[in-house]
Motif scaffolding. Structure first.
Motif, PDB file in Angstrom:
ATOM      1  N   THR A  57     -36.472 -23.657   8.984  1.00 52.55           N
ATOM      2  CA  THR A  57     -36.246 -24.611   7.760  1.00 52.55           C
ATOM      3  C   THR A  57     -36.254 -23.791   6.603  1.00 52.55           C
ATOM      4  OG1 THR A  57     -38.643 -24.749   7.721  1.00 52.55           O
ATOM      5  CG2 THR A  57     -37.271 -26.447   8.670  1.00 52.55           C
ATOM      6  N   ARG A  58     -35.923 -22.328   6.743  1.00 56.40           N
ATOM      7  CA  ARG A  58     -35.677 -21.360   5.914  1.00 56.40           C
ATOM      8  C   ARG A  58     -34.387 -21.653   4.877  1.00 56.40           C
ATOM      9  NH1 ARG A  58     -35.670 -15.739   8.748  1.00 56.40           N
ATOM     10  NH2 ARG A  58     -34.317 -16.729  10.403  1.00 56.40           N
ATOM     11  N   THR A  59     -34.499 -21.222   3.817  1.00 53.51           N
ATOM     12  CA  THR A  59     -33.097 -21.309   2.920  1.00 53.51           C
ATOM     13  C   THR A  59     -31.995 -20.354   3.495  1.00 53.51           C
ATOM     14  OG1 THR A  59     -33.700 -19.615   1.498  1.00 53.51           O
ATOM     15  CG2 THR A  59     -34.581 -21.982   0.658  1.00 53.51           C
ATOM     16  N   THR A  60     -30.880 -20.809   2.969  1.00 52.62           N
ATOM     17  CA  THR A  60     -29.917 -19.807   3.346  1.00 52.62           C
ATOM     18  C   THR A  60     -30.086 -18.223   3.149  1.00 52.62           C
ATOM     19  OG1 THR A  60     -28.294 -21.750   3.505  1.00 52.62           O
ATOM     20  CG2 THR A  60     -27.299 -19.327   3.582  1.00 52.62           C
ATOM     21  N   ASP A  61     -30.358 -18.055   1.772  1.00 55.37           N
ATOM     22  CA  ASP A  61     -30.633 -16.759   1.247  1.00 55.37           C
ATOM     23  C   ASP A  61     -31.734 -16.135   1.983  1.00 55.37           C
ATOM     24  OD1 ASP A  61     -28.749 -17.295  -0.730  1.00 55.37           O
ATOM     25  OD2 ASP A  61     -30.082 -17.741  -2.296  1.00 55.37           O
ATOM     26  N   GLU A  62     -32.820 -16.870   2.372  1.00 57.84           N
ATOM     27  CA  GLU A  62     -33.997 -16.124   3.077  1.00 57.84           C
ATOM     28  C   GLU A  62     -33.435 -15.697   4.451  1.00 57.84           C
ATOM     29  OE1 GLU A  62     -37.784 -18.542   1.369  1.00 57.84           O
ATOM     30  OE2 GLU A  62     -36.784 -19.389   3.145  1.00 57.84           O
ATOM     31  N   ARG A  63     -32.912 -16.621   5.174  1.00 58.94           N
ATOM     32  CA  ARG A  63     -32.319 -16.437   6.591  1.00 58.94           C
ATOM     33  C   ARG A  63     -31.270 -15.058   6.374  1.00 58.94           C
ATOM     34  NH1 ARG A  63     -30.958 -21.116   7.665  1.00 58.94           N
ATOM     35  NH2 ARG A  63     -32.802 -21.224   9.185  1.00 58.94           N
ATOM     36  N   HIS A  64     -30.268 -14.938   5.613  1.00 59.07           N
ATOM     37  CA  HIS A  64     -29.577 -14.009   5.615  1.00 59.07           C
ATOM     38  C   HIS A  64     -30.197 -12.734   5.221  1.00 59.07           C
ATOM     39  CE1 HIS A  64     -25.655 -16.750   4.906  1.00 59.07           C
ATOM     40  NE2 HIS A  64     -26.096 -16.870   5.761  1.00 59.07           N
ATOM     41  N   ALA A  65     -30.985 -12.613   4.214  1.00 55.97           N
ATOM     42  CA  ALA A  65     -31.796 -11.529   3.907  1.00 55.97           C
ATOM     43  C   ALA A  65     -32.638 -10.879   5.163  1.00 55.97           C
ATOM     44  CB  ALA A  65     -32.690 -11.733   2.888  1.00 55.97           C
ATOM     45  N   ALA A  66     -33.008 -11.684   5.977  1.00 58.00           N
ATOM     46  CA  ALA A  66     -33.988 -11.233   7.242  1.00 58.00           C
ATOM     47  C   ALA A  66     -32.747 -10.949   8.065  1.00 58.00           C
ATOM     48  CB  ALA A  66     -34.773 -12.551   7.711  1.00 58.00           C
ATOM     49  N   GLU A 296     -32.483 -18.487  15.743  1.00 59.52           N
ATOM     50  CA  GLU A 296     -32.927 -17.809  14.352  1.00 59.52           C
ATOM     51  C   GLU A 296     -32.515 -16.464  14.641  1.00 59.52           C
ATOM     52  OE1 GLU A 296     -33.661 -19.071  11.501  1.00 59.52           O
ATOM     53  OE2 GLU A 296     -33.025 -21.017  12.463  1.00 59.52           O
ATOM     54  N   ASP A 297     -32.412 -15.713  16.003  1.00 59.00           N
ATOM     55  CA  ASP A 297     -32.461 -14.335  16.219  1.00 59.00           C
ATOM     56  C   ASP A 297     -30.899 -13.954  16.702  1.00 59.00           C
ATOM     57  OD1 ASP A 297     -35.130 -13.510  15.896  1.00 59.00           O
ATOM     58  OD2 ASP A 297     -35.557 -15.025  17.370  1.00 59.00           O
ATOM     59  N   VAL A 298     -30.100 -14.732  16.387  1.00 61.68           N
ATOM     60  CA  VAL A 298     -28.767 -14.099  16.442  1.00 61.68           C
ATOM     61  C   VAL A 298     -27.954 -14.385  15.380  1.00 61.68           C
ATOM     62  CG1 VAL A 298     -28.734 -14.688  19.211  1.00 61.68           C
ATOM     63  CG2 VAL A 298     -27.875 -16.386  17.643  1.00 61.68           C
ATOM     64  N   ILE A 299     -26.856 -13.635  15.402  1.00 57.67           N
ATOM     65  CA  ILE A 299     -25.801 -13.911  14.323  1.00 57.67           C
ATOM     66  C   ILE A 299     -24.239 -14.432  15.004  1.00 57.67           C
ATOM     67  CG2 ILE A 299     -24.294 -12.893  12.653  1.00 57.67           C
ATOM     68  CD1 ILE A 299     -26.261 -10.972  11.900  1.00 57.67           C
ATOM     69  N   VAL A 300     -24.024 -15.784  14.733  1.00 56.78           N
ATOM     70  CA  VAL A 300     -22.822 -15.837  15.400  1.00 56.78           C
ATOM     71  C   VAL A 300     -21.353 -15.992  14.292  1.00 56.78           C
ATOM     72  CG1 VAL A 300     -21.762 -18.152  16.478  1.00 56.78           C
ATOM     73  CG2 VAL A 300     -24.014 -17.528  17.106  1.00 56.78           C
ATOM     74  N   GLU A 301     -20.538 -15.565  14.973  1.00 61.73           N
ATOM     75  CA  GLU A 301     -19.170 -15.671  14.283  1.00 61.73           C
ATOM     76  C   GLU A 301     -18.273 -16.131  15.029  1.00 61.73           C
ATOM     77  OE1 GLU A 301     -18.264 -11.366  12.602  1.00 61.73           O
ATOM     78  OE2 GLU A 301     -19.670 -11.101  14.275  1.00 61.73           O
ATOM     79  N   ILE A 302     -17.340 -16.977  14.400  1.00 59.76           N
ATOM     80  CA  ILE A 302     -16.153 -17.645  15.073  1.00 59.76           C
ATOM     81  C   ILE A 302     -14.895 -16.803  14.529  1.00 59.76           C
ATOM     82  CG2 ILE A 302     -14.807 -19.523  15.428  1.00 59.76           C
ATOM     83  CD1 ILE A 302     -17.556 -19.931  16.506  1.00 59.76           C
TER      84      ILE A 302
END
Length: 457
Positions: A57-66, A296-302
């Motif tokens: 439930t993190r904010t987008t900014d929190e998630r992107h920083a991590a 939460e532990d992956v970055i997904v790109e399309i």
């Protein structure tokens, strides 16, 4: 667009007999990395937490920083490997200023891993640690060599299982294979990390599995979607009570609407998750059943197939995944050959990560049949075993709620016994049963297609 709408309709329909959702709780403990996560609730806990951990439930900014910090660490670790140092020569880890910079790194295609691993066994030279330091090593169809590292839930499947309603004290029937491929261990680890008791059923002997399912009072199932209806049908034929079974987490194959509806009619909540042997969990369904929330532990790109360029939300492209916590053998920007799209907006369940529209096809000719990938290279090997040099096409279909596979081959001359030899080669090459059809020369289209998936998703 039709594919997206079909998937959306498929996963957002009302589920018959759904049990009330769990209310939020505050059962949290402090993890060493300052992330908070629930402990394993006991069987007596009446109000376990709604979310697996607070990261959901993190904010987008929190998630992107991590994610940015984790990405820089991962790239730095990868660049200690000579293969990655050469691949990433244009971008140093410290030069990564935002997640957008990830697109500056080259794609690593899953289809290329076969050749890389054959040339430099067993892992194509991409591993940071020695093979003997890994927990398990596996071999998936292709062949592609896989591994897992140390830790209670290295594949991160626990997050998907928790979203599917699995809780500590549940007795879980695991019908994924424990043989050669990581699927069985992957889901076993995830369920055990939550506190479930797992029956390692594997893939054989439906009757014995049905008896075990009833004997243990099993409440949850993990496996491919198609097998659960067959398992329950066999239990019915044997007069066994499977009424305690009320939840299922399925993967490694499409969950067709008719299968979901049939299981819902029996009072079984079904959630699917998107998992691959190379990286583990990618995304998963939640109780909202509105697209699949990314782990939460992956970055997904399309990305646009063939270019690697990121696409805007809603546009269908190839799925590219980076697993941030896998430092033993970094797989950065792994293009897995699947098609999907980002579903705009946030899930109604309260999880804030991006969502995928689900599996929308293949960017290449690789397909998945009964939980196993089939590759054009395997078709070539089966033909070679039979001494066939003509045109061939593997047609994948769907009959009686089961995947079918038929290898059509052109052959001139005496065909006595040829179909039987081809079927034997299919079994040894694909580790799957399939039919064979011998065709006259010129009968198959001259379009370069080796695998033709005719299933309607």
């Amino acid at each position: 667009m039709l594919a997206i709408l079909h998937w959306h309709k498929m996963i957002t329909g009302m589920v018959k007999g759904r049990k009330p959702g769990f209310a939020p709780g505050d059962y949290t403990i402090q993890k060493p990395n300052n992330e908070t996560r629930h402990p394993n609730p006991t069987e007596n806990d009446m109000n376990p937490p709604e979310f697996y951990d607070r990261r959901e439930t993190r904010t987008t900014d929190e998630r992107h920083a991590a994610q940015l910090a984790a990405l820089k660490t991962l790239v730095a670790k990868a660049q200690s490997n000579p293969v990655y140092a050469k691949r990433f020569h244009d971008l140093d880890a410290e030069d990564i200023a935002s997640l957008d910079d990830l697109a500056r790194l080259p794609l690593l295609r899953k289809s290329d891993l076969i050749g890389m691993q054959a040339e430099t066994p067993p892992f194509g030279g991409l591993n940071i640690i020695g093979t003997g330091q890994m927990r398990h090593v596996y071999q998936s169809p292709g062949p592609i060599n896989d591994y897992d590292g140390k830790g209670p839930d290295w594949w991160r499947a626990g997050r998907a299982l928790y979203a599917a309603g699995f809780r500590a004290g549940d007795i879980v029937h695991n019908s994924f294979s424990y043989h050669f491929t990581p699927a069985g261990s992957l889901f076993d680890q995830g369920a055990a990390s939550i506190g479930c008791a797992v029956f390692p059923a594997g893939t054989e002997n439906t009757e014995a599995q049905a008896r075990a399912l009833a004997a243990f009072g099993t409440v949850a199932y993990m496996g491919i979607p198609d097998f659960l209806p067959r398992l329950l049908e066999r239990a019915d034929e044997l007069g066994l009570d499977t009424s305690p079974l009320v939840k299922a987490s399925v993967s490694a194959g499409p969950l067709f609407p008719s299968v979901r509806e049939g299981l819902n009619d029996r009072g079984i909540d079904v959630h699917q998750c998107y998992v691959i042997a190379d990286l583990g969990l990618i995304s998963y369904e939640t109780p909202a059943l509105s697209a699949m929330v990314v782990d939460e532990d992956v970055i997904v790109e399309i990305v646009r197939p063939g270019t690697g360029d990121p696409l805007p939300d809603g546009e269908v492209g190839e799925v590219v995944v980076t697993a941030l916590a896998h430092h033993e053998l970094p797989l950065i920007r792994l293009a897995i050959g699947d098609l999907s799209a980002v579903t705009p907006g946030q899930s109604p369940c309260g999880r804030t990560n991006m969502r995928l529209a689900g599996w929308l096809g293949r960017a290449d000719q690789t397909a998945k049949v009964r939980g196993m990938f089939v590759h054009p290279e395997q078709v070539a090997r089966a033909l070679e075993q039979c001494g066939i040099k003509g045109r061939a096409r593997l047609v994948i279909g769907r009959e009686d709620e089961r995947d079918t596979m038929t290898l059509h081959v052109e052959h001139e001359g005496d065909a006595a016994g040829l179909a039987e030899r081809i079927e034997s080669a299919i079994k040894t090459t694909f580790n799957l049963r399939g039919a064979a059809r011998v065709e006259a020369p010129g009968a198959l289209p001259n379009d370069g297609k080796v695998i033709d998936d005719t299933r309607d998703f």
